[in-house]
Design an enzyme around this catalytic site. Structure first.
Site, PDB file in Angstrom:
ATOM      1  N   PHE A 140       0.844  -1.138  -0.019  1.00  0.00           N
ATOM      2  CA  PHE A 140       0.600   0.104  -0.258  1.00  0.00           C
ATOM      3  C   PHE A 140       0.499   1.207  -0.184  1.00  0.00           C
ATOM      4  CE2 PHE A 140      -1.919   3.448   1.207  1.00  0.00           C
ATOM      5  CZ  PHE A 140      -3.327   3.584   1.077  1.00  0.00           C
ATOM      6  N   ASP A 225       9.156   2.733   2.388  1.00  0.00           N
ATOM      7  CA  ASP A 225       7.850   3.291   2.394  1.00  0.00           C
ATOM      8  C   ASP A 225       8.302   3.486   3.813  1.00  0.00           C
ATOM      9  OD1 ASP A 225       5.424   4.539   3.056  1.00  0.00           O
ATOM     10  OD2 ASP A 225       4.635   3.563   1.662  1.00  0.00           O
ATOM     11  N   LYS A 254       2.295  10.983   7.598  1.00  0.00           N
ATOM     12  CA  LYS A 254       1.360  10.514   8.689  1.00  0.00           C
ATOM     13  C   LYS A 254       1.473  11.703   9.680  1.00  0.00           C
ATOM     14  CE  LYS A 254      -1.006   7.232   7.091  1.00  0.00           C
ATOM     15  NZ  LYS A 254      -0.720   5.654   6.001  1.00  0.00           N
TER      16      LYS A 254
HETATM   17  C1  PLP Z   1      -1.372   6.140   4.088  1.00  0.00           C
HETATM   18  C2  PLP Z   1       0.120   5.871   3.435  1.00  0.00           C
HETATM   19  C3  PLP Z   1       0.269   6.025   2.146  1.00  0.00           C
HETATM   20  C4  PLP Z   1      -0.554   7.250   1.632  1.00  0.00           C
HETATM   21  O1  PLP Z   1      -0.092   8.128   1.950  1.00  0.00           O
HETATM   22  P1  PLP Z   1      -1.741   9.311   2.090  1.00  0.00           P
HETATM   23  O2  PLP Z   1      -1.475   9.862   2.921  1.00  0.00           O
HETATM   24  O3  PLP Z   1      -3.026   8.587   2.858  1.00  0.00           O
HETATM   25  O4  PLP Z   1      -1.754   9.888   0.750  1.00  0.00           O
HETATM   26  C5  PLP Z   1       1.472   5.504   1.307  1.00  0.00           C
HETATM   27  N1  PLP Z   1       2.116   4.395   2.500  1.00  0.00           N
HETATM   28  C6  PLP Z   1       2.020   4.009   3.389  1.00  0.00           C
HETATM   29  C7  PLP Z   1       2.345   3.175   3.596  1.00  0.00           C
HETATM   30  C8  PLP Z   1       0.840   4.277   3.862  1.00  0.00           C
HETATM   31  O5  PLP Z   1       0.593   3.973   5.733  1.00  0.00           O
END
Ligand code: PLP
Length: 402
Positions: A140, A225, A254
């Site tokens: 994700f 990520d 985040k």
């Molecule tokens: C939340 C998340 C994203 C995307 O972030 P947004 O601010 O919702 O665009 C990407 N990678 C990971 C691992 C996430 O938890």
């Protein structure tokens, strides 16, 4: 207005791109939130780890007010006095040379993809438009069309094509598969140290170290990520530290905004991020002074209140406690730091009903995928609150036995 009226209004006018629990929150303080009926809940999700500092942290709210009255948005047509300081502090605390700030996590992932492609053409001499980026199954990374081009979740893709080419997907946790997928056009490997949205999936031990070595050997960039796992959530400042891996590019977001605002960033070397020339990439709101001032305070609070250490300690404590629950429904309890998942057996009928029950008991959490309950309280949480939460979790599972 009561809960039902808010829900009806939202469902009438708001697009239905989420399936929230039916609670309407209008106040938060620390680890607690209140709904419009005045009922109090322990927040065990932290807005998908955006609120790691707890709701409305007093020090961060003070900066929100002070900076909000002073200067908020300038655009990057001009310089502001907060971005240089955040850039320096962020690089120094993570040991990187350069940083590019965006807003959402998806934008920072897009930034990493663009940086990796540019590096591929300019430094690795990949023929124009031939660069490949390898991602993992069950990933994700966000919701843009490019990012969903390499998701393996059909729900995220259906009816949204055509997709962006240039991505290859290999099974998560399989270093050999990465090695086999690399060719001379491979620019980067994009990976989550723990797949949070994917169901709190932890790769086999040594996977990050091994894949980093494979990337080095083949002149491929390693992009982590850490939007959800980073900034203390998994018990380290960056979860890659568990295997002493330093990614070529690391993406955070985040809780970088301290739970009060939105800001994300891609951190890397001067060699890589230095390739961006004026006009090639950007965002009107990226690195705005309000976001930067908040991120600076969020970082200070993270360090001074020892939230990373607390995450590791409380995470271990809670994980061990959860493992003592005896239930026919539980397949596995796993996690690192305060990023914990309970995977249920298929026969349990899905995680949703457990989350609904926990909500009734005053504990807010959310299923991730169908069979995993995710626990991710704010990193400020104390032992006694975890004990309280444990009683509720245990109660809900005991009730479900019959
Ligand atoms: C939340 C998340 C994203 C995307 O972030 P947004 O601010 O919702 O665009 C990407 N990678 C990971 C691992 C996430 O938890």
């Amino acid at each position: 207005m009561d809960t039902k009226e808010f829900i009806d209004l939202e469902d009438l006018f708001g697009a239905h791109n989420y399936h929230p629990l039916d609670i309407v929150i209008n106040r938060g303080k620390g680890i607690w939130v209140w709904d419009v009926e005045g009922k109090k809940y322990l927040d065990f999700l932290s807005a998908y780890s955006s609120v790691n500092h707890g709701h409305c942290h007093p020090r961060i709210v003070k900066v929100l007010k002070d900076q909000g009255e002073k200067l908020t948005i300038t655009s990057r047509a001009f310089r502001n006095d907060q971005w240089p300081l955040l850039a320096k502090e962020l690089c120094e605390s993570t040991d990187y040379e350069m940083v590019l700030a965006m807003n959402s996590g998806a934008e920072a992932i897009e930034t990493a993809i663009k940086a990796a492609r540019k590096w591929g053409y300019q430094e690795k001499k990949i023929p124009q438009d031939q660069a490949e980026i390898i991602a993992c199954s069950n990933n994700f990374h966000g919701r843009t069309v490019t990012i969903i081009s390499f998701t393996t979740e059909p729900l995220y893709r259906k009816d949204f094509g055509p997709f962006t080419p240039g991505f290859v997907v290999v099974p998560y946790g399989d270093a050999g598969a990465l090695e086999a997928a690399i060719n001379q056009n491979t620019a980067a490997f994009l990976v989550e140290p723990i797949q949070a949205e994917g169901g709190i999936i932890m790769p086999p031990e040594g996977y990050l170290r091994k894949t980093k070595e494979i990337c080095e050997k083949n002149n491929v960039l390693f992009i982590a990520d850490e939007i959800q796992t980073g900034l203390g959530r998994a018990g380290k400042l960056l979860a890659c530290e568990y295997e002493e891996v330093k990614p070529d590019i690391v993406v955070i977001g985040k809780s970088l905004g301290g739970g009060c605002y939105v800001i994300s960033a891609a951190l890397s070397s001067r060699e890589i991020l230095g390739l961006f020339k004026p006009g090639e990439h950007g965002s009107t709101f990226g690195a705005n002074p309000l976001a930067c001032a908040l991120a600076r305070e969020a970082l200070r609070v993270l360090i001074e209140e020892k939230l990373v250490e607390n995450s590791e300690e409380m995470g271990n404590y809670f994980l061990e406690k959860l493992k003592t629950i005896k239930s026919k429904h539980i397949k596995e309890v796993r996690g690192k730091g305060l990023l914990i998942g309970i995977e249920l057996k298929k026969e349990a009928g899905g995680a949703r009903r457990f989350c609904e029950d926990l909500k009734e008991e005053g504990l807010l959490c959310k299923e991730t995928h169908e069979h995993v309950i995710r626990f991710a309280p704010p990193l400020i949480i104390k032992r006694e609150d975890l004990d309280w939460a444990f009683e509720k979790v245990n109660l809900v599972f005991q009730r479900a036995e019959n």
